[in-house]
Design an enzyme around this catalytic site. Structure first.
Site, PDB file in Angstrom:
ATOM      1  N   ASP A  47       0.811  -1.219   0.000  1.00 26.71           N
ATOM      2  CA  ASP A  47       0.000   0.000   0.000  1.00 26.71           C
ATOM      3  C   ASP A  47       0.844   1.268   0.000  1.00 26.71           C
ATOM      4  O   ASP A  47       0.557   2.204  -0.719  1.00 26.71           O
ATOM      5  CB  ASP A  47      -0.934  -0.001   1.221  1.00 26.71           C
ATOM      6  CG  ASP A  47      -1.884  -1.185   1.211  1.00 26.71           C
ATOM      7  OD1 ASP A  47      -2.382  -1.530   0.125  1.00 26.71           O
ATOM      8  OD2 ASP A  47      -2.104  -1.784   2.268  1.00 26.71           O
ATOM      9  N   HIS A  72       3.353  18.115   1.086  1.00 31.69           N
ATOM     10  CA  HIS A  72       3.110  16.976   0.199  1.00 31.69           C
ATOM     11  C   HIS A  72       3.418  15.645   0.898  1.00 31.69           C
ATOM     12  O   HIS A  72       4.314  15.577   1.727  1.00 31.69           O
ATOM     13  CB  HIS A  72       3.971  17.082  -1.073  1.00 31.69           C
ATOM     14  CG  HIS A  72       3.402  18.032  -2.087  1.00 31.69           C
ATOM     15  ND1 HIS A  72       4.197  18.703  -2.990  1.00 31.69           N
ATOM     16  CD2 HIS A  72       2.128  18.417  -2.342  1.00 31.69           C
ATOM     17  CE1 HIS A  72       3.433  19.452  -3.762  1.00 31.69           C
ATOM     18  NE2 HIS A  72       2.170  19.301  -3.391  1.00 31.69           N
ATOM     19  N   ASP A  74       4.996  13.083  -0.046  1.00 32.28           N
ATOM     20  CA  ASP A  74       6.363  12.566  -0.150  1.00 32.28           C
ATOM     21  C   ASP A  74       7.327  13.333   0.754  1.00 32.28           C
ATOM     22  O   ASP A  74       8.529  13.074   0.752  1.00 32.28           O
ATOM     23  CB  ASP A  74       6.851  12.543  -1.607  1.00 32.28           C
ATOM     24  CG  ASP A  74       6.754  13.887  -2.290  1.00 32.28           C
ATOM     25  OD1 ASP A  74       5.938  14.728  -1.855  1.00 32.28           O
ATOM     26  OD2 ASP A  74       7.486  14.111  -3.267  1.00 32.28           O
ATOM     27  N   HIS A  75       6.772  14.268   1.534  1.00 34.15           N
ATOM     28  CA  HIS A  75       7.584  14.989   2.520  1.00 34.15           C
ATOM     29  C   HIS A  75       7.050  14.874   3.947  1.00 34.15           C
ATOM     30  O   HIS A  75       7.802  15.054   4.891  1.00 34.15           O
ATOM     31  CB  HIS A  75       7.734  16.464   2.114  1.00 34.15           C
ATOM     32  CG  HIS A  75       8.541  16.627   0.871  1.00 34.15           C
ATOM     33  ND1 HIS A  75       9.860  16.974   0.870  1.00 34.15           N
ATOM     34  CD2 HIS A  75       8.218  16.408  -0.435  1.00 34.15           C
ATOM     35  CE1 HIS A  75      10.323  16.981  -0.378  1.00 34.15           C
ATOM     36  NE2 HIS A  75       9.341  16.645  -1.187  1.00 34.15           N
ATOM     37  N   ASP A 162      11.312  21.324  -2.053  1.00 35.04           N
ATOM     38  CA  ASP A 162      10.906  21.346  -3.466  1.00 35.04           C
ATOM     39  C   ASP A 162      10.607  22.785  -3.860  1.00 35.04           C
ATOM     40  O   ASP A 162      10.014  23.530  -3.077  1.00 35.04           O
ATOM     41  CB  ASP A 162       9.647  20.499  -3.676  1.00 35.04           C
ATOM     42  CG  ASP A 162       9.932  19.010  -3.593  1.00 35.04           C
ATOM     43  OD1 ASP A 162      11.109  18.618  -3.615  1.00 35.04           O
ATOM     44  OD2 ASP A 162       8.952  18.239  -3.523  1.00 35.04           O
ATOM     45  N   ASP A 194      16.833  20.480  -4.630  1.00 39.79           N
ATOM     46  CA  ASP A 194      15.830  19.706  -5.377  1.00 39.79           C
ATOM     47  C   ASP A 194      16.317  19.485  -6.815  1.00 39.79           C
ATOM     48  O   ASP A 194      16.658  20.421  -7.519  1.00 39.79           O
ATOM     49  CB  ASP A 194      14.522  20.503  -5.377  1.00 39.79           C
ATOM     50  CG  ASP A 194      13.410  19.870  -6.215  1.00 39.79           C
ATOM     51  OD1 ASP A 194      13.494  18.656  -6.515  1.00 39.79           O
ATOM     52  OD2 ASP A 194      12.442  20.593  -6.545  1.00 39.79           O
ATOM     53  N   SER A 365       4.492  22.030 -13.913  1.00 43.71           N
ATOM     54  CA  SER A 365       5.216  21.342 -12.844  1.00 43.71           C
ATOM     55  C   SER A 365       5.489  22.288 -11.680  1.00 43.71           C
ATOM     56  O   SER A 365       5.566  23.504 -11.856  1.00 43.71           O
ATOM     57  CB  SER A 365       6.537  20.795 -13.397  1.00 43.71           C
ATOM     58  OG  SER A 365       7.315  20.276 -12.341  1.00 43.71           O
ATOM     59  N   GLY A 366       5.666  21.744 -10.507  1.00 44.73           N
ATOM     60  CA  GLY A 366       6.035  22.524  -9.339  1.00 44.73           C
ATOM     61  C   GLY A 366       7.535  22.552  -9.094  1.00 44.73           C
ATOM     62  O   GLY A 366       7.986  23.135  -8.106  1.00 44.73           O
ATOM     63  N   HIS A 367       8.297  21.910  -9.985  1.00 46.49           N
ATOM     64  CA  HIS A 367       9.747  21.804  -9.794  1.00 46.49           C
ATOM     65  C   HIS A 367      10.481  22.589 -10.872  1.00 46.49           C
ATOM     66  O   HIS A 367      10.195  22.446 -12.061  1.00 46.49           O
ATOM     67  CB  HIS A 367      10.183  20.349  -9.851  1.00 46.49           C
ATOM     68  CG  HIS A 367       9.546  19.491  -8.801  1.00 46.49           C
ATOM     69  ND1 HIS A 367      10.111  19.329  -7.553  1.00 46.49           N
ATOM     70  CD2 HIS A 367       8.399  18.785  -8.789  1.00 46.49           C
ATOM     71  CE1 HIS A 367       9.330  18.539  -6.823  1.00 46.49           C
ATOM     72  NE2 HIS A 367       8.289  18.185  -7.550  1.00 46.49           N
TER      73      HIS A 367
END
Lengths: 552, 552
Positions: A47, A72, A74-75, A162, A194, A365-367
């Site tokens: 999962d 986010h 992933d953070h 990021d 990043d 994108s945010g990057h």
């Protein structure tokens, strides 16, 4: 001689996701971010994926604080799992991140365990555990993202989090180049930057361009507008809402995480939504199509999400109709492409026109891309650079950008998860490695599914399983009943093939028993090999063969 | 009254791949293309996917010919499997396609079974089975692609095959707009048109632009150049070879399918390679890096391919080194993204710089974008349009383009695999459906793996399998030995959990036997439910539970 600081990435290097960086000195440990990642195809049945916390468990008493760069998953997504394993005295984050984390910890029943402290970039330097810390605003695809600056015994470290350099962000909070330039002038010993889009040339488009595209598309349509985006992309939601307001549309939020995030963002003042603009799903049938906008989750084609349910005609409130325009305002995370395409096809079949990022500029994108990373390198002029956040190809591209920017190749560190990088005397270098890796969450279990289980699942998924049950008399060492053969996921074997397998098992067992071989393990092994060989010859397949020898 | 023609797509509609179109009238059947597709994630363990040939098997005696538009696998790959099922009197294709097909049939030992006839566009109309046929050159990412024009009882049908409008193709064979315009002037009753890129605005770049990019990149590099592309992309290979020649590099071809295709193309004069330019892999160590170019397979990250082996340091002849430049001159087929990214990361780790289509213009599509489809619609002015070759979203976009081009909405047919579309009296419309679908090739088996097996494999792959073996005395209806519980792919269950499952099975069986329930099916069902419930409660997982009740 000055002191030293050790940087230990426990996640996010050589991968996209589960970002976690340990900043350790003799004064203690500060952890930057505690992210999770989503399973890849080969993580069958898993999962969630977490960083391996072993190192932190072994050094629990040194942990002073966790600081989160933005909200986010992933953070911040691994934070509840981390708090179950180790005691963290302080958790630092900016307002929105803290709001999202509070709600998450509350769901896990962990809110009482941690002291949450708001980081305010404008307040200037502060004491964060053993280090002096500053926070610098960075533009990203969620509000309130920051870079974290830590003055440590080994030197000054800037972790960008990021970011992109968006000169026209929706909330007006630009990446604070002034503050970064000031840091550059004061001296930066190590940049942790990043790398996600380091390979891509040029610059990312501003988030505001997506709002402009909404403004071009939406008022032209007489049908309903549905927009799917990441639930946390508050700026995207704000822009959609602004256009709805201008175009005389009511807005219905569908999807639990979207409603939750918008609620939190509204309560904290990060998003501006007139109360009478929002409608509940049961009001939708009363609205004309041209006064309807539905914002929903499901931009990744997630199986249970709102948009996927609508696409597969399985949503309680919304049925897709001829004339609907669906805007998928997100990019599929690598690995999700086929699911997103399936969703688009089903929506198109129901008569909707679907605009997605492959064919229309409905997402940015945010990057930051390469030129933005160059700008940050030029402004900070770091003595050492350690690319973070990205697959190896991205880290390597970031390293090339650093070299182009004049950073000495010996001062660029390409580390991996688990690397120990020491910063001392103005130089960062690899000095060792600690245990690291991935911990799988499967159902209620955290960490008990290991590579062996995944290998077995992979094997089972390739050609299925053939179970051969043999009974042996414990008294006389003779076969008691004819073997049973059961196949699952194997294909539709002709009855004769299963008969053959049964005969082969019987022949094998009789031969062995005739030689007085009665050791169960040996019997199983021989049946496994004999039946496996037969099946391979007859079908070219290699199902998992599970021999069960019962003594009765 | 004129006659009628029935069009029956057996593959390629609602999907990308396994293209096959039946063109049937009272005079007989001509089949356009016989393609395969590659399995999706959910096709666990499947090697290849074929169209369902049932309809052709049922009408075998009507089949007059198969005609192939070009040599890609999704247009010719199912031919050997088709020839094993039904007799096909004639197979038509242009020179290169025929060369590739001959080699394929030879490998399957089927060469003697079919009469192969070369289609030559320049020869004008010819008799193809019961119909007058013409072939029109179309530019695509393989040489010798054609559109097929059939004059049938129901009217004139133009099937575009796959195409783009490349005004500067590498071999000089443009999409023959003159011939298409002539057809338009003579009247086209039905267009079957490639829809792959119908959603994408504008036009595709010419294949030649990739050669120009090669010419910019390659002479600047002092290291070795490796280029991975589709083995069948003869023009791409030609352009790489041309640049190698100019830049003083020798060329080594690595990968079985690439060597095979280049050989066939050379023998037939489709590619121009000076003999002394090519070197064998064992000569590579003697060459300087700046005089080396390696062309190889593996642009999709296929597990056993040349580039993947090199990336994972498992290739017999080539080890990736610092200074190598790897150009992946292809786009990942949706679903292959992660594998391609893995390959790129491994190559980057070995020190190569990797240029791929996400970050550099090293690939162009072989399928025309929206404006090219509009051009074809304008030139042919078809009375009816039936979009083919693509997922539903692509077919729907093509239908919109046809409507914009002035085709009446009632004359645009959005069909599916298995649809029966009748063309009669200048009108094409859906009139029915026949059996269609997918046939899976798994190992040596064709068609025996069905949805049930795939569902089982999926279930097995999610949480593994738990096997519960119980023995019951056939005489006394009593349990003979304690149950056995075996887990695979389930995680690392604590011994106590397996014990609990064993106890639960024992409790269940004793209770049932106590009530004189001895029917094996019933015993299995109860054990299945009881153990499944226990496991779900304890772990949140749902492994496949396989109860085996043995009478001894």
């Amino acid at each position: 001689m000055a002191g030293s600081t050790r940087l230990i990435p426990l996640g996010g290097l050589g991968e996209v996701g589960k970002n976690m960086m340990v900043v350790e000195s003799d004064d203690g440990i500060v952890v930057i971010d505690a992210g999770l990642s989503f399973p890849r195809d080969e993580h069958l049945g898993v999962d969630l994926v977490l960083p391996d916390f072993s190192y932190l468990q072994d050094h629990e008493s040194d942990i002073r604080a966790v600081v989160l760069t933005h909200g986010h998953e992933d953070h911040v997504g691994a934070l509840p799992y981390l708090l179950r394993e180790v005691r963290v005295p302080e958790i630092w984050a900016t307002g929105l991140t803290l709001g999202l984390v509070k709600s998450k910890l509350d769901e896990h029943g962990l809110l009482k365990d941690a002291e949450l402290i708001e980081a305010v970039p404008e307040d200037g330097p502060t004491q964060l555990g053993p280090y002096t810390a500053e926070f610098v605003r960075m533009a990203h695809s969620i509000p309130d993202a920051v870079a974290v600056v830590l003055d440590t015994p080994g030197g000054r470290i800037v972790h960008t989090g990021d970011y992109k350099i968006d000169h026209t962000p929706v909330d007006g909070f630009r990446t604070d180049l002034g503050a970064l330039a000031d840091l550059g002038n004061r001296g930066v010993d190590l940049l942790l930057g990043d790398s996600t889009n380091a390979e891509r040339p040029g610059v990312t488009q501003s988030e505001r361009t997506v709002g402009e595209v909404f403004r071009q598309i939406i008022p032209q349509r007489n049908g309903r507008i549905l927009i799917a985006s990441f639930a946390s992309n508050v700026h995207r939601v704000q822009q959609a809402i602004d256009v709805a307001l201008e175009d005389g549309r009511k807005v219905c939020l569908i999807g639990r995480s979207l409603r939750k995030n918008v609620n939190i963002a509204r309560n904290l003042g990060y998003i501006d939504v007139p109360e009478d603009l929002l409608v509940k799903p049961d009001v939708l049938p009363e609205l004309r199509p041209d006064e309807t906008m539905i914002l929903c989750t499901g931009s990744q084609g997630e199986p249970m999400s709102a948009l996927t349910r609508m696409a597969f005609n399985d949503h309680q409130h919304v049925q897709i109709e001829e004339g609907d325009t669906v805007i998928i305002s997100a990019k599929p995370v690598p690995g999700n492409e086929l699911r997103v395409h399936d969703t688009i096809n089903r929506l198109a079949k129901s008569g909707a026109e679907v605009l997605h990022q492959e064919i229309a500029p409905v997402h940015v994108s945010g990057h930051g891309h390469a030129e933005e990373l160059r700008t940050i390198l030029a402004v900070l002029r770091p003595r050492n650079v350690m690319p973070v956040h990205g697959e190896f190809r991205m880290l390597a591209a970031h390293a090339r950008l650093a070299r182009d920017a004049g950073v000495d190749a010996n001062h660029i560190v390409l580390a991996e998860n688990g690397s120990v990088v020491e910063l001392a005397n103005g130089r960062a270098e690899l000095v060792g490695a600690v245990e690291s890796g991935a911990t799988f969450v499967d159902g209620l279990g955290v960490g008990d599914v290991q590579d062996v289980a995944l290998r077995d699942r992979r094997h089972l998924s390739e050609d299925g399983v053939l179970i051969v049950v043999v009974t042996v008399g414990s008294q006389n060492g003779r076969e008691i009943a004819a073997p049973e053969v059961i196949a699952r996921g194997f294909g539709e074997p002709e009855a004769s093939l299963l008969d053959e397998a049964r005969d082969e098992a019987e022949r094998t067992i009789e031969e062995l028993l005739g030689q007085n071989v009665t050791e169960l393990k040996l019997l199983q092994e021989h049946i496994h090999d004999a039946v496996g060989r037969l099946i391979r010859e007859r079908t070219g397949r290699r199902p998992m063969i599970l021999p069960v020898v019962l003594e009765v």
